[in-house]
Design a protein around this motif. Structure first.
Motif, PDB file in Angstrom:
ATOM      1  N   ARG A 179      48.194   5.431  42.798  1.00 44.63           N
ATOM      2  CA  ARG A 179      48.169   5.691  43.879  1.00 44.63           C
ATOM      3  C   ARG A 179      49.355   6.053  44.870  1.00 44.63           C
ATOM      4  N   MET A 180      50.434   5.836  44.179  1.00 48.46           N
ATOM      5  CA  MET A 180      51.821   6.429  44.483  1.00 48.46           C
ATOM      6  C   MET A 180      51.880   7.840  44.481  1.00 48.46           C
ATOM      7  N   VAL A 181      51.321   8.211  43.062  1.00 45.36           N
ATOM      8  CA  VAL A 181      51.536   9.715  43.011  1.00 45.36           C
ATOM      9  C   VAL A 181      50.592  10.417  43.664  1.00 45.36           C
ATOM     10  N   ASP A 182      49.268   9.876  43.981  1.00 41.91           N
ATOM     11  CA  ASP A 182      48.372  10.512  44.993  1.00 41.91           C
ATOM     12  C   ASP A 182      48.707  10.532  46.235  1.00 41.91           C
ATOM     13  N   LEU A 183      49.354   9.537  46.942  1.00 44.62           N
ATOM     14  CA  LEU A 183      49.478   9.645  48.324  1.00 44.62           C
ATOM     15  C   LEU A 183      51.054  10.065  48.638  1.00 44.62           C
ATOM     16  N   LYS A 184      51.798  10.183  47.647  1.00 47.03           N
ATOM     17  CA  LYS A 184      53.151  10.542  47.888  1.00 47.03           C
ATOM     18  C   LYS A 184      53.763  10.090  48.987  1.00 47.03           C
ATOM     19  N   PRO A 185      54.353   8.975  49.411  1.00 50.85           N
ATOM     20  CA  PRO A 185      54.921   8.235  50.377  1.00 50.85           C
ATOM     21  C   PRO A 185      56.390   9.162  50.218  1.00 50.85           C
ATOM     22  N   ASP A 186      57.280   8.995  51.151  1.00 47.68           N
ATOM     23  CA  ASP A 186      58.827   9.178  51.207  1.00 47.68           C
ATOM     24  C   ASP A 186      59.581   8.424  50.514  1.00 47.68           C
ATOM     25  N   TYR A 187      58.996   6.980  50.456  1.00 47.45           N
ATOM     26  CA  TYR A 187      59.724   6.039  49.791  1.00 47.45           C
ATOM     27  C   TYR A 187      58.826   4.908  49.340  1.00 47.45           C
ATOM     28  N   GLN A 209      63.511   2.499  33.926  1.00 51.11           N
ATOM     29  CA  GLN A 209      63.896   3.916  33.943  1.00 51.11           C
ATOM     30  C   GLN A 209      62.559   4.769  34.043  1.00 51.11           C
ATOM     31  N   ALA A 210      61.502   4.148  33.613  1.00 55.63           N
ATOM     32  CA  ALA A 210      60.364   4.985  33.699  1.00 55.63           C
ATOM     33  C   ALA A 210      59.802   5.265  35.212  1.00 55.63           C
ATOM     34  N   ILE A 211      59.876   3.927  35.992  1.00 55.05           N
ATOM     35  CA  ILE A 211      59.470   4.142  37.376  1.00 55.05           C
ATOM     36  C   ILE A 211      60.638   5.126  38.368  1.00 55.05           C
ATOM     37  N   SER A 212      62.019   5.192  38.001  1.00 53.42           N
ATOM     38  CA  SER A 212      62.759   6.020  38.238  1.00 53.42           C
ATOM     39  C   SER A 212      62.414   7.669  38.086  1.00 53.42           C
ATOM     40  N   ALA A 213      62.157   7.650  36.790  1.00 57.82           N
ATOM     41  CA  ALA A 213      61.818   9.124  36.292  1.00 57.82           C
ATOM     42  C   ALA A 213      60.736   9.541  37.005  1.00 57.82           C
ATOM     43  N   ALA A 215      59.585   8.632  40.081  1.00 56.77           N
ATOM     44  CA  ALA A 215      59.790   8.913  41.574  1.00 56.77           C
ATOM     45  C   ALA A 215      60.713  10.103  41.508  1.00 56.77           C
ATOM     46  N   ARG A 216      61.291  10.437  40.831  1.00 59.29           N
ATOM     47  CA  ARG A 216      62.129  11.725  40.875  1.00 59.29           C
ATOM     48  C   ARG A 216      61.312  13.093  40.680  1.00 59.29           C
ATOM     49  N   LYS A 217      60.366  12.811  39.767  1.00 56.69           N
ATOM     50  CA  LYS A 217      59.450  13.860  39.646  1.00 56.69           C
ATOM     51  C   LYS A 217      58.461  14.133  40.726  1.00 56.69           C
ATOM     52  N   GLU A 218      58.257  13.114  41.508  1.00 56.42           N
ATOM     53  CA  GLU A 218      57.353  13.152  42.530  1.00 56.42           C
ATOM     54  C   GLU A 218      58.095  13.113  43.938  1.00 56.42           C
ATOM     55  N   LYS A 219      59.613  13.061  43.757  1.00 55.70           N
ATOM     56  CA  LYS A 219      60.376  13.570  45.135  1.00 55.70           C
ATOM     57  C   LYS A 219      60.006  12.255  45.928  1.00 55.70           C
ATOM     58  N   ILE A 220      60.243  11.060  45.487  1.00 57.32           N
ATOM     59  CA  ILE A 220      59.885   9.738  46.050  1.00 57.32           C
ATOM     60  C   ILE A 220      61.396   9.006  45.854  1.00 57.32           C
ATOM     61  N   VAL A 221      61.856   8.556  47.166  1.00 54.87           N
ATOM     62  CA  VAL A 221      63.155   7.687  46.989  1.00 54.87           C
ATOM     63  C   VAL A 221      62.865   6.092  46.738  1.00 54.87           C
ATOM     64  N   ALA A 373      73.631  13.019  45.267  1.00 59.97           N
ATOM     65  CA  ALA A 373      72.856  13.959  46.181  1.00 59.97           C
ATOM     66  C   ALA A 373      71.369  14.154  45.697  1.00 59.97           C
ATOM     67  N   MET A 374      71.054  14.061  44.447  1.00 59.62           N
ATOM     68  CA  MET A 374      69.759  14.124  44.018  1.00 59.62           C
ATOM     69  C   MET A 374      68.979  12.862  44.280  1.00 59.62           C
ATOM     70  N   ALA A 375      69.384  11.706  44.838  1.00 54.93           N
ATOM     71  CA  ALA A 375      68.910  10.539  45.050  1.00 54.93           C
ATOM     72  C   ALA A 375      68.488  10.616  46.585  1.00 54.93           C
ATOM     73  N   ARG A 376      68.699  11.882  47.308  1.00 63.35           N
ATOM     74  CA  ARG A 376      68.420  11.858  48.799  1.00 63.35           C
ATOM     75  C   ARG A 376      67.065  12.073  48.932  1.00 63.35           C
ATOM     76  N   GLU A 377      66.461  11.692  50.213  1.00 67.16           N
ATOM     77  CA  GLU A 377      65.092  12.211  50.649  1.00 67.16           C
ATOM     78  C   GLU A 377      64.851  13.683  50.239  1.00 67.16           C
ATOM     79  N   PRO A 378      63.538  13.878  49.880  1.00 72.19           N
ATOM     80  CA  PRO A 378      63.232  15.377  49.556  1.00 72.19           C
ATOM     81  C   PRO A 378      63.589  16.684  50.584  1.00 72.19           C
ATOM     82  N   ASP A 379      63.520  16.129  51.851  1.00 71.58           N
ATOM     83  CA  ASP A 379      63.719  17.102  52.586  1.00 71.58           C
ATOM     84  C   ASP A 379      65.160  17.546  52.827  1.00 71.58           C
ATOM     85  N   LYS A 380      66.084  16.637  52.142  1.00 72.51           N
ATOM     86  CA  LYS A 380      67.411  16.945  52.343  1.00 72.51           C
ATOM     87  C   LYS A 380      68.074  17.284  50.863  1.00 72.51           C
ATOM     88  N   LEU A 381      67.413  17.481  49.829  1.00 68.31           N
ATOM     89  CA  LEU A 381      67.942  17.658  48.609  1.00 68.31           C
ATOM     90  C   LEU A 381      68.683  18.704  48.374  1.00 68.31           C
TER      91      LEU A 381
END
Length: 605
Positions: A179-187, A209-213, A215-221, A373-381
């Motif tokens: 559901r997270m991957v499908d809906l892609k929330p910002d956070y 580590q898995a959920i962090s990876a 989230a990074r792939k899907e650009k979710i904070v 810097a890479m942990a910021r919101e997607p529109d600020k990367l």
């Protein structure tokens, strides 16, 4: 079945909430509504990132779980009215200003089906409070009405108005991740079930580590909830979780409060520890910054951009201090919207700037900045980073320059990495030892050497010999992760020689644990028919087998020591360890070099 079980559980929760309503006497939920603000803190620098608005039961004088609050309101038939009242109170209580922080506002997703809801009602309240839509994050936390499209509908409704979206309470199950991957929330807010349970919890670390990876792939904070102890921040920072919330970071209060300085200092101290000695000076990447006061009209900024097309963005100042950043692309997007120029042209730039830019001191290691810097919101990367010296702007760093530096460093490190184990080779080892010695703090260094490895290579072939080298590397790294995970370094000197550097503690016990880790699996590489073990001269050695010799140096005092002197003395210790059958350890506590050499009768070069 997993999804069906989750829905049944949610329905039972709502039913339980309704039963509590039946039992409760006194005021309705709407009459009892108040707000408390829980601070949300950056795990990169300890600064305040925002607040979560929490429903508060004024009658019970206790915080209200948001799902229970909405369940009670729905049971009373007042979901819309109570949600409106809560939003108004929460928005009204947040301080406005040029550095306005974010407000995480719980919202029931099913409210979008209420016919009284119309676009712009929340926007009006936000503007009246001096905030902007990007200052507010809507925390969607339920789909208990059973309609799978509820969250989709809520996201569409609020995103078209410029709001960011967050999900709360991500479960550790496949359905929730899909559901997270499908809906892609910002956070996405994760709870303690995603945290390692202890300091040495490999399974918990792998889960985080898995959920962090992902989230990074899907650009979710990611936002970690439930931080109640100081030691919980370490794994979160290690795997790049950007923000945290919990009692250790700050208790919910009636009025929004700043972060306790002791919390900020502790987070910054931990970040400095993680990147202590990291290569790269930020000044090398810093470019001159063009600055404007926060009162400058947007049209003036736009004209300047047209003249200076090479400028990626400008730093916005108030009272000489940086309070915002405006990137050229963001300005063009704003003015290109319908009525963009008439709405914002004559307004001050503070109305459209990013009021939460990334600001770092020039002493920040480049590696630390790249992670932050890479942990910021997607529109600020790709927004530039503001660099300061004693609080004053000294320049900006573009993300392009930062990525080029990271790429160059990785290529350099790869050049020195051992191709068999992937561990750092001689040059990184020398740099790490020099750094530790220069710092002057106590540390320990462990040299590891395989016994009878030449015989094993001759007997079994180099392919199996390579397997033993890799196994030795993995054993040392596993022991480090388990017994000395903080600020440790494992290197491959070459051949069957390894080095481990770690903070001073109980180095002998850690060495013994490394031997135990090695012994647990080394026998699987040996056949029963391999014949007698022979030393380098070909002489049979009764009772010998593949084993590991360790030389452990506890460097309580670093004065006078060099990487070369440490290596020379460790060779003497390893030689002593090799005189004993089986895996063995020799250790020594080091003092100032010249006094040590005189006491040991060593030749000083």
């Amino acid at each position: 079945m997993d999804e069906l079980g989750n829905r049944l559980g949610e329905q039972l929760e709502v039913r339980s909430a309704m039963e509590k309503v039946q039992q409760r006497r006194g005021m309705s939920a709407g009459d009892r509504i108040a707000v408390r603000y829980a601070p949300i803190v950056s795990l990169s620098d300890g600064t305040l990132y925002g607040y979560e608005a929490i429903p508060f039961d004024a009658e019970a004088n206790a915080s209200w779980d948001s799902s229970l609050f909405y369940a009670e309101s729905e049971a009373e038939g007042n979901l819309y009215d109570n949600d409106r009242r809560f939003r108004e109170l929460a928005i009204r209580g947040v301080p406005a200003g040029p550095r306005a922080v974010k407000l995480f506002l719980p919202v029931p997703a099913r409210i979008v089906y209420d016919p009284r809801l119309y676009p712009g009602s929340t926007l009006g309240r936000i503007e009246a409070a001096g905030l902007r839509p990007d200052h507010v994050v809507l925390l969607l936390s339920d789909e208990s009405d059973g309609h799978p499209g509820t969250l989709h509908a809520a996201i569409r409704h609020y995103r078209t108005q410029g709001f960011r979206i967050a999900f709360s309470g991500l479960k550790t199950g496949r359905t929730a991740l899909e559901r997270m991957v499908d809906l892609k929330p910002d956070y996405v807010r994760i709870g303690t079930e995603w945290f390692p349970r202890t300091l040495r919890d490999p399974a918990g670390e792998s889960l985080l580590q898995a959920i962090s990876a992902l989230a990074r792939k899907e650009k979710i904070v990611l936002l970690a909830d439930g931080l109640e102890r100081e030691e919980q921040i370490r794994p979160l920072m290690t795997y790049g979780v950007g923000y945290g919330e919990g009692l250790w970071l700050g208790v919910p209060s009636e009025t929004p409060r700043s972060v306790d300085p002791s919390v900020t200092d502790r987070i910054r101290q931990e970040m400095r520890r993680r990147f202590r000695g990291a290569a790269g000076a930020l000044l090398e990447l810093t470019e001159p910054a063009v600055t404007f006061p926060s009162s400058t009209p947007v049209t003036e900024i736009a004209r300047f951009f047209e003249i200076h097309r090479e400028a990626p963005g400008f730093v916005i100042l108030k009272d000489g201090k940086p309070v915002g950043m405006l990137m050229k692309e963001k300005l063009h997007q704003t003015l290109a919207r319908q009525f963009g120029l008439p709405l914002y042209g004559n307004r001050p730039v503070s109305k459209i700037m990013d009021a939460q830019p990334l600001i770092v001191d020039e002493s920040t290691p480049v590696e630390q900045l790249s992670q932050t810097a890479m942990a910021r919101e997607p529109d600020k990367l790709y927004d530039a980073v503001i660099v300061t010296r004693k609080g004053e702007v000294s320049g900006i760093v573009s993300i392009r320059a930062l990525l080029e530096w990271v790429t160059t460093m990785r290529m350099s490190n790869a050049q020195w990495a051992n191709p068999l184990t992937g561990l750092p080779g001689n040059e990184p080892i020398r740099r790490e030892l020099s750094r530790r010695l220069d710092e002057g703090r106590p540390f320990s260094v462990l040299y590891a050497d395989l016994d009878y490895f030449k015989w094993y290579n001759d007997q079994y072939g180099f392919h199996r010999g390579d397997d033993v080298i890799r196994y030795t590397s993995e054993s040392l790294q596993a022991a480090v992760r388990k017994y000395s995970p903080d600020d440790s370094f494992v290197g491959h000197i070459g051949g069957d020689d390894f080095i481990v550097i770690f903070d001073y503690g109980n180095p002998v016990r850690i060495g013994e644990e490394m031997l135990a880790e090695f012994e647990r699996g080394i026998s699987s590489f040996l056949d029963r028919t391999h014949g007698p073990v022979r030393d380098r001269s070909g002489t049979p050695v009764e009772g010998a087998s593949l084993s590991l010799s360790l030389a452990v140096l506890s460097c309580q005092v670093t004065e006078g020591w060099t990487p070369e002197r440490l290596a020379e003395y460790s060779a003497l210790l390893k030689k002593a360890a090799k005189t004993r059958l089986g895996s063995a350890l020799e250790w020594e506590t080091l003092e100032e070099f010249h006094a040590f050499a005189e006491r040991k009768g060593l030749t000083v070069r």
